[in-house]
Design an enzyme around this catalytic site. Sequence first.
Site, mmCIF file in Angstrom:
data_model
loop_
_atom_site.group_PDB
_atom_site.id
_atom_site.type_symbol
_atom_site.label_atom_id
_atom_site.label_comp_id
_atom_site.label_asym_id
_atom_site.label_seq_id
_atom_site.Cartn_x
_atom_site.Cartn_y
_atom_site.Cartn_z
ATOM 1 C CG HIS A 152 -0.204 0.061 2.520
ATOM 2 N ND1 HIS A 152 0.159 -1.071 3.214
ATOM 3 C CD2 HIS A 152 0.251 1.104 3.259
ATOM 4 C CE1 HIS A 152 0.783 -0.733 4.321
ATOM 5 N NE2 HIS A 152 0.861 0.577 4.376
ATOM 6 C CG ASP A 174 -0.755 -4.269 2.450
ATOM 7 O OD1 ASP A 174 -0.650 -3.960 1.251
ATOM 8 O OD2 ASP A 174 -0.851 -3.447 3.360
ATOM 9 C CB SER A 226 3.660 1.490 6.342
ATOM 10 O OG SER A 226 3.314 0.235 5.816
#
EC number: 3.4.21.90
Length: 1255
Positions: A152, A174, A226
């Site tokens: 993402h 992901d 992240s």
Amino acid sequence: MFPFQPMYPMQPMPYRNPFAAPRRPWFPRTDPFLAMQVQELTRSMANLTFKQRREAPPEGPPAKKPKREAPQKQKGGGQGKKKKNQGKKKAKTGPPNPKAQNGNKKKTNKKPGKRQRMVMKLESDKTFPIMLEGKINGYACVVGGKLFRPMHVEGKIDNDVLAALKTKKASKYDLEYADVPQNMRADTFKYTHEKPQGYYSWHHGAVQYENGRFTVPKGVGAKGDSGRPILDNQGRVVAIVLGGVNEGSRTALSVVMWNEKGVTVKYTPENCEQWSLVTTMCLLANVTFPCAQPPICYDRKPAETLAMLSVNVDNPGYDELLEAAVKCPGRKRRSTEELFKEYKLTRPYMARCIRCAVGSCHSPIAIEAVKSDGHDGYVRLQTSSQYGLDSSGNLKGRTMRYDMHGTIEEIPLHQVSLHTSRPCHIVDGHGYFLLARCPAGDSITMEFKKDAVTHSCSVPYEVKFNPVGRELYTHPPEHGAEQACQVYAHDAQNRGAYVEMHLPGSEVDSSLVSLSGSSVTVTPPAGTSALVECECGGTKISETINTAKQFSQCTKKEQCRAYRLQNDKWVYNSDKLPKAAGATLKGKLHVPFLLADGKCTVPLAPEPMITFGFRSVSLKLHPKNPTYLTTRQLADEPHYTHELISEPVVRNFSVTEKGWEFVWGNHPPKRFWAQETAPGNPHGLPHEVITHYYHRYPMSTILGLSICAAIVTVSIAASTWLLCKSRVSCLTPYRLTPNARMPLCLAVLCCARTARAETTWESLDHLWNNNQQMFWIQLLIPLAALIVVTRLLRCVCCVVPFLVVAGAAGAGAYEHATTMPSQAGIPYNTIVNRAGYAPLPISITPTKIKLIPTVNLEYVTCHYKTGMDSPAIKCCGSQECTPTYRPDEQCKVFTGVYPFMWGGAYCFCDTENTQVSKAYVMKSDDCLADHAEAYKAHTASVQAFLNITVGEHSIVTTVYVNGETPVNFNGVKLTAGPLSTAWTPFDRKIVQYAGEIYNYDFPEYGAGQPGAFGDIQSRTVSSSDLYANTNLVLQRPKAGAIHVPYTQAPSGFEQWKKDKAPSLKFTAPFGCEIYTNPIRAENCAVGSIPLAFDIPDALFTRVSETPTLSAAECTLNECVYSSDFGGIATVKYSASKSGKCAVHVPSGTATLKEAAIELAEQGSATIHFSTANIHPEFRLQICTSYVTCKGDCHPPKDHIVTHPQYHAQTFTAAVSKTAWTWLTSLLGGSAVIIIIGLVLATIVAMYVLTNQKHN
């Protein structure tokens, strides 16, 4: 002067001038480590002892900096105070130095801690930022020779080599991944699946790992993090961060990690946000801007700022916008104690209170709502007054401000009293909310006194202590056990709940109207506007003014009303306040003092006094508080009981071999198993045998005895009838013939009387007097025949006990298949017999068996809160309802309200006034902490944690019991499953609440009913797709008071909590232990697990290399059946050579404790075994030889034990040989009687027929 000299840790430092001394020349030298420690200790003591300090000398060369000055920079707050005092002293001697001040500001920056420094060092060449438009959007890291980056996170890796790699996407996790070049693999992270509970490290400090979840303190980590790795103390990666979600005071992280097999696993908490640095945009006048950087702020443009917040009230970045609007750019960021400064956007108000000191009134401290759902005895109130702000709107702790007819006044919070049945203790207040601890009562009253006037407001509300756990205590105990509970947080942190605000309606302020001569003058306050409405001589005037204005048409003050208009402050959207005219700008602020997860001390009831009996347990209970007692059977039918015990009682329960469990109060569960014991002796006399079997199998014993009695009775009756019939048939012909002479043998067999004898007694008397030898022969012949036949039948009959023998088939040469019981803690031993090889022992013990269903979250339900818009009042006109779009929203128009009212609406007209009332339903403020989740459960997967020993190789492994996933160890390939029984304790619909699981048939999404579970439904706790059906009905408002009355069904969630049955934790069959996160059942004793082994040739041993027994004899030294390894067998042997041999019982009669034994050339070996057989007889395999063991077993002495029996229970105990002997003797004697009767009848019949034919 003093009697002794003062002692100092070192010589006092003389006073030095405040200017730094000239720097001494420095020569590089190596200080011993011990000398450095002494020097640091001396310097620390000096800092703590003396106040007059000179400035730190200029920094030395870089090599000396970390040794001498780094520890000084890490001093605590106490040294900071000294620096401030030192600055004050310097200010007296000379002007301040701007450079020095700037330097001091830089030195106050927090230095990274040890964990952060370690992670930064490791991340320097193994973690790479991902850039997007010149900003860091996330991170990529190199782990185990592979590059990982969150899928993402958009942008380009800040490394030319890694950015050129072609990545593969794994949308399930992901992640994007790629193999790194060979020259970079030496600098990659290592990863590990070992994650013991504790603390780990990442870029921002410590990460706590507990119950399979990674959490950090709230505020640590945010968007842009992240892809950062989490490391253990050895620098190995245990997880990669993808996002997070705030859960009270901590933030739960979404991570990707690895399991024991090296398989990637993703864990994502509910409502988790991805932490890529994506800028949220807000809107102002058709122009977008970053929500964190608004063009205006409240302190500079309050009205415009409220309008901006109203436009973006539903924007995902509303919280960022609100925080930025409150903190104007350039303003100094304050400490965390000043959070929630957003309430300076609001003001207090006056509202109607139903019960003041005398009747109802317009009160400055009207109570809007009361909540007491926590387990700590605290109460949260929402009032019209505010706390933590002074009359000017500045932050001021322990202060209450209130509205007194348009004037904002303040009072110290300690002058405000709150009481129920007794006074309450006010903990703190923030905004419109007050947190207090109150005793039990049916109403709550708030009051204060100002200028000899007492203001009070009371509302009916049942305040009571909500205990947590299984004991209904009324006060928290001093000692006890810690248990998870929900408590009201004592801080004002943002926990995701909001309270709705809007611009206040117009208020009449008579102080703005004055009489100047013969005309009326209206003077609005400086910086505000006023709405003027007058009726003067038939002329109506309605005008908004900003400055003073004179109205010459009006000559009396009563002809005009001045309404104070405010568009720079919000008030709570109360149903007791009129709504502002037009489109009202609304907003929302955070609710403080929400429910949060915590730990509460719960009492422990006195332990019950337990008395064990035969298959029974007696509990003597003496609780201090009403305490719940829950029991269940650990079988297929739990037959659970759930009882509230308030007084000392005695309860008796039956216990079976499959187990029984009871939970007393907050004590942990206790389990008991019955053993196959009973009074009497299965190898004793008949009455002892009957007593033994009657207690073990009462119905079977009674049935068997009844059958035996019936057989004996029928046998005796049949034999008697046959004898009488034969005698009559034999004697009839001779009775019909006068002076007939009967043969001697026939007279003896038929007991014929002589001519002189008429009755049996007369015949016996005749024989006794005339021929006693014949008398005794006559009596002994039937008895002798009976004894002889009985002995013959006893010798012929073969006594065979009925046993169920389960034989294990021999394994093939390379593959071996077997089946083990699916019961944790029960060892299973077998061997592999392969031609030409010695038997290979295999031992398997399941330590834990998990059954994890596939669940789908249908919806979340919790308490609802009824939202009521401030009523829209229109004087002298009509209104209509606007379209409804909120959950369960109701709208009604009422006419003829507020005639000539001076308080609230201030209408001139009589019946032409109208009010629009609106009410709707929303989730409660505490829904995040107190809610239930409705799941649909589907196919379950099974995991088994096994201790496996194959030969001399052992391993502890986890295997998926699906028949497909193999486990490899030491060359052995093991495949388990699928389970023999497709069973699960979970129904198709289950509910999770407070860490427990309930089988409950909840209504489908969108089909909830008022007052029942599911009356409000939402897909997730934070989603906005709320469905509600609460039977909300609006009522006509009462004239004279502005309000929105309504009726509504009670909360179905609250009713379900009161009526719910015990959870599956206490009612699941087969002794299942139920857990959450994830939802699973553990150690269910049901079914069996098929096992398939692929064993390499290297693990087998040739027969020629193992001992061979030439002679063996087995003797049972001691045997207690139905007890854990209560049998001891001694095998005397002679072996060809010494060595190690596998031992095994092919049948299921006995379970061995040993899997292999050491043999000498000659000697004896002791083997422990368990059996459920009274008279066991089994073949014991030692290497390739067999020996038979048999003997008698006695019942165990203990009726009840605290652990299950470690032996196969696929059959029941056999009937003892002694019992068979007595039984066959009894049945054999009855058969002999019948046989004798039949023989006699046959002889007589043959004789009669022959005689008739002869005649």
